[in-house]
Motif scaffolding. Sequence first.
Motif, short mmCIF file in Angstrom:
data_model
loop_
_atom_site.label_atom_id
_atom_site.label_comp_id
_atom_site.label_asym_id
_atom_site.label_seq_id
_atom_site.Cartn_x
_atom_site.Cartn_y
_atom_site.Cartn_z
N TYR A 194 -65.71 41.36 38.93
CA TYR A 194 -66.46 41.93 37.81
C TYR A 194 -65.58 42.83 36.96
CZ TYR A 194 -70.18 44.50 35.35
OH TYR A 194 -70.98 45.08 34.40
N LYS A 195 -64.73 43.60 37.61
CA LYS A 195 -63.94 44.61 36.89
C LYS A 195 -62.75 44.05 36.14
CE LYS A 195 -63.81 47.24 40.63
NZ LYS A 195 -63.54 48.36 41.57
N ILE A 196 -62.41 42.77 36.33
CA ILE A 196 -61.29 42.24 35.55
C ILE A 196 -61.72 41.82 34.14
CG2 ILE A 196 -60.13 41.43 37.64
CD1 ILE A 196 -60.63 38.55 36.57
N TYR A 197 -63.02 41.79 33.88
CA TYR A 197 -63.48 41.51 32.52
C TYR A 197 -63.21 42.71 31.63
CZ TYR A 197 -65.79 37.14 33.73
OH TYR A 197 -66.05 35.85 34.14
N GLU A 198 -62.73 42.43 30.44
CA GLU A 198 -62.51 43.51 29.47
C GLU A 198 -63.85 44.04 28.96
OE1 GLU A 198 -59.43 42.19 26.57
OE2 GLU A 198 -59.08 40.61 28.06
N GLU A 199 -63.81 45.23 28.43
CA GLU A 199 -65.05 45.94 28.08
C GLU A 199 -65.96 45.13 27.15
OE1 GLU A 199 -66.46 50.23 26.11
OE2 GLU A 199 -64.33 49.73 26.34
N ASP A 200 -65.39 44.44 26.18
CA ASP A 200 -66.21 43.70 25.21
C ASP A 200 -66.44 42.23 25.59
OD1 ASP A 200 -66.42 45.97 23.70
OD2 ASP A 200 -64.81 45.43 22.30
N ASP A 201 -65.93 41.83 26.74
CA ASP A 201 -66.08 40.44 27.17
C ASP A 201 -67.42 40.27 27.91
OD1 ASP A 201 -65.66 37.82 27.85
OD2 ASP A 201 -63.83 38.15 29.01
N THR A 202 -68.47 40.73 27.26
CA THR A 202 -69.78 40.75 27.92
C THR A 202 -70.50 39.41 27.83
OG1 THR A 202 -70.74 41.66 25.90
CG2 THR A 202 -70.08 43.23 27.61
N LEU A 203 -70.27 38.66 26.77
CA LEU A 203 -70.95 37.37 26.62
C LEU A 203 -70.59 36.47 27.80
CD1 LEU A 203 -71.23 35.26 23.39
CD2 LEU A 203 -70.43 34.20 25.48
N ARG A 204 -69.32 36.38 28.09
CA ARG A 204 -68.86 35.52 29.17
C ARG A 204 -69.13 36.15 30.53
NH1 ARG A 204 -62.61 33.65 29.13
NH2 ARG A 204 -62.39 35.90 29.02
N ARG A 205 -68.89 37.45 30.66
CA ARG A 205 -69.10 38.12 31.95
C ARG A 205 -70.55 38.06 32.38
NH1 ARG A 205 -69.14 44.34 31.57
NH2 ARG A 205 -71.28 43.77 31.01
N ASP A 206 -71.46 38.35 31.47
CA ASP A 206 -72.87 38.41 31.84
C ASP A 206 -73.51 37.04 31.97
OD1 ASP A 206 -72.63 41.12 31.95
OD2 ASP A 206 -73.66 41.52 30.07
N TRP A 207 -72.79 36.01 31.57
CA TRP A 207 -73.25 34.66 31.89
C TRP A 207 -72.78 34.28 33.29
CZ3 TRP A 207 -76.85 31.53 30.06
CH2 TRP A 207 -76.93 30.25 30.61
N ASN A 208 -71.54 34.54 33.57
CA ASN A 208 -70.96 34.16 34.87
C ASN A 208 -71.47 35.02 36.02
OD1 ASN A 208 -69.40 32.15 33.69
ND2 ASN A 208 -67.65 33.49 33.39
N ILE A 209 -71.69 36.30 35.76
CA ILE A 209 -72.16 37.23 36.77
C ILE A 209 -73.50 37.77 36.28
CG2 ILE A 209 -71.64 39.31 38.10
CD1 ILE A 209 -68.69 38.91 37.35
N ALA A 210 -74.57 37.31 36.86
CA ALA A 210 -75.91 37.60 36.33
C ALA A 210 -76.19 39.10 36.33
CB ALA A 210 -76.97 36.88 37.16
N PRO A 211 -76.57 39.66 35.19
CA PRO A 211 -76.88 41.09 35.13
C PRO A 211 -78.29 41.41 35.61
CG PRO A 211 -77.12 40.13 32.95
CD PRO A 211 -76.62 39.02 33.86
N PHE A 212 -79.01 40.39 36.09
CA PHE A 212 -80.39 40.58 36.52
C PHE A 212 -80.66 39.75 37.77
CE2 PHE A 212 -80.38 36.89 33.75
CZ PHE A 212 -81.13 35.97 34.47
N THR A 213 -81.76 40.03 38.41
CA THR A 213 -82.30 39.17 39.46
C THR A 213 -83.77 38.94 39.15
OG1 THR A 213 -82.50 38.84 41.84
CG2 THR A 213 -82.94 41.06 41.00
N TYR A 214 -84.38 37.98 39.82
CA TYR A 214 -85.79 37.70 39.62
C TYR A 214 -86.63 38.49 40.62
CZ TYR A 214 -84.18 33.66 36.92
OH TYR A 214 -83.57 32.84 36.00
N SER A 215 -87.80 38.91 40.15
CA SER A 215 -88.74 39.59 41.04
C SER A 215 -90.14 39.16 40.64
CB SER A 215 -88.59 41.11 40.95
OG SER A 215 -89.41 41.74 41.90
N SER A 216 -91.10 39.49 41.48
CA SER A 216 -92.49 39.10 41.24
C SER A 216 -93.33 40.35 41.07
CB SER A 216 -93.01 38.26 42.41
OG SER A 216 -94.31 37.82 42.15
#
Length: 544
Positions: A321-343
């Motif tokens: 996760y930490k090797i992504y640059e600060e503004d590389d959020t489009l690609r980072r947050d697709w590859n590493i999900a920033p969320f999980t599912y809940s009910s």
Amino acid sequence: MKLIWIISLASVIGLAGLGCSDFLEREPKNMLYPDTYYNSEKNLEAALTGVYSTLGDTYLYGNNYVVGLGNDADESYYFRSTYTYGPVIYNHTASDAGVSNLWTILYKGIGRANLLLYKLPQAEVEEKVKERIKGEALFLRGYFYFLLVQTFGSVPLVLEPTLVPENMSVPQSSPADVYAQILKDMKMAEGLVFTLNDVNHAGRVTQSAVRGILARVCLYMAGEPVNDITKYKDARYWCKKVMEDTEFKHELNPDYRQVFINLAQDKYDTKESIWEVEFWGNLSDAYGETGIIGGMNGINNDYDSEIGIARGMYAATGTFYKIYEEDDTLRRDWNIAPFTYSSTPDEKDNSKYHTVKVYHAPESYWRRYLGKYRREMETLVPKAAHNTPINYPLLRYSDVLLMYAEAENELFKMPTGAAYNAINQVRRRAFGKLMEGAVDVDKYDVRGLDYRSFQKIVREERSRELCFESLRKGDLIRWGIFVERMHEVADDIEQDMADVKEVNYKPASYCVTGFRNVSEKHILQPIPAKELSLNRLLKQNPSW
């Protein structure tokens, strides 16, 4: 339209019976392969289908090779505290079923290719058909050997069907000799297979696929253990053949996310996604071949079958996760999900529930599921539990660009203008600079680097771009830094846990041992114990 492989009974029985994995078994099997079977184009295609079907087998890209053998290396870890044995935590033995099954299925694919190539000359069909089928079979045989040599090192090199039990014991060939045969097969295939202008999908081997994989093979040969640095020039050559193809122009999809949405929705973009493993169906009938892409290595979801049930067996490492640059959020947050599912209960009716996305706190970067393959993007309904029709990428154009940048830098011991152009195409797409209306398109370009700095950023870019595509472990090994890097992840976990004493880091705590377990012997998998007992000419890999 999905290419559906339909295998005839004769091809299944005949080809499986002579699978090269079976040349190590002492009991000969009954087979059906009458001489007349290979005399029609339809039956030749069915036999070729048998070779292709190896790719989607549960012991290869259908499951085990994608998630069970640690190919993501420093990028992910097994997100369960109950798992105490296996390649994923590097405490397995030569009797491990996953390792043994990988050996078996790869040799079975080789055996199928060998039998088809053996029977092909006698077929009474048009020569151009025979030549094209020969090219595909040769390439696939070479590809299966490529997976074998990088996984096991010295392996038996079998190039003809094994027809009698006396030929079942075969000595190992050195990695250099195996690679030489791979190059021979693939170079011959390059002039025989379809071009991408001839087909409209990525499920079939095409000239672009052969050239791109040849570049990959050459990069592996340039690295450890073969260390033939002359192959950097060859890798560069094969990349350029893809990049400068005037008959079929390859280019990146402007939106990184769309590449993987297409894989989930049976859409082909062969300009970017050059070669894929085909999966299809939802287990509702007998026609289909599903995998676990997104089901085992996706975002955990136990609640909503409309989104798609997924077990979420793996999480991204915080190190990755930490090797992504600060503004590389489009690609980072697709590859590493920033969320999980809940009910959550319905506000008006507590007997009903809704699935919601719960977003992680910024500091919770050791708990995030792999997001590259998302079941919510599937369009085939109803969705099967855990099994998916999501295709798996084997070669993408961004990989070709990054291989070119790496080979250029290694060849000249400095980044050239062409190397910068290649890597910056990938980076511009990552930061959204290829999308319509983008401004400052060169804002994140890399420039002005020396050899070592450019080498470092290429290696990081390969991980950021190609994560969870079964490439990372092989990259680290050929660069000679696999053991070192895995220990760095363990150090990182322990440091983060010391700095932030919160529950967020506890899921990673039990996997420290797995990263610590890695030693030089894990650069290769063990020769399966079963094979050693059947083939007395085999020798075990060091320290196993």
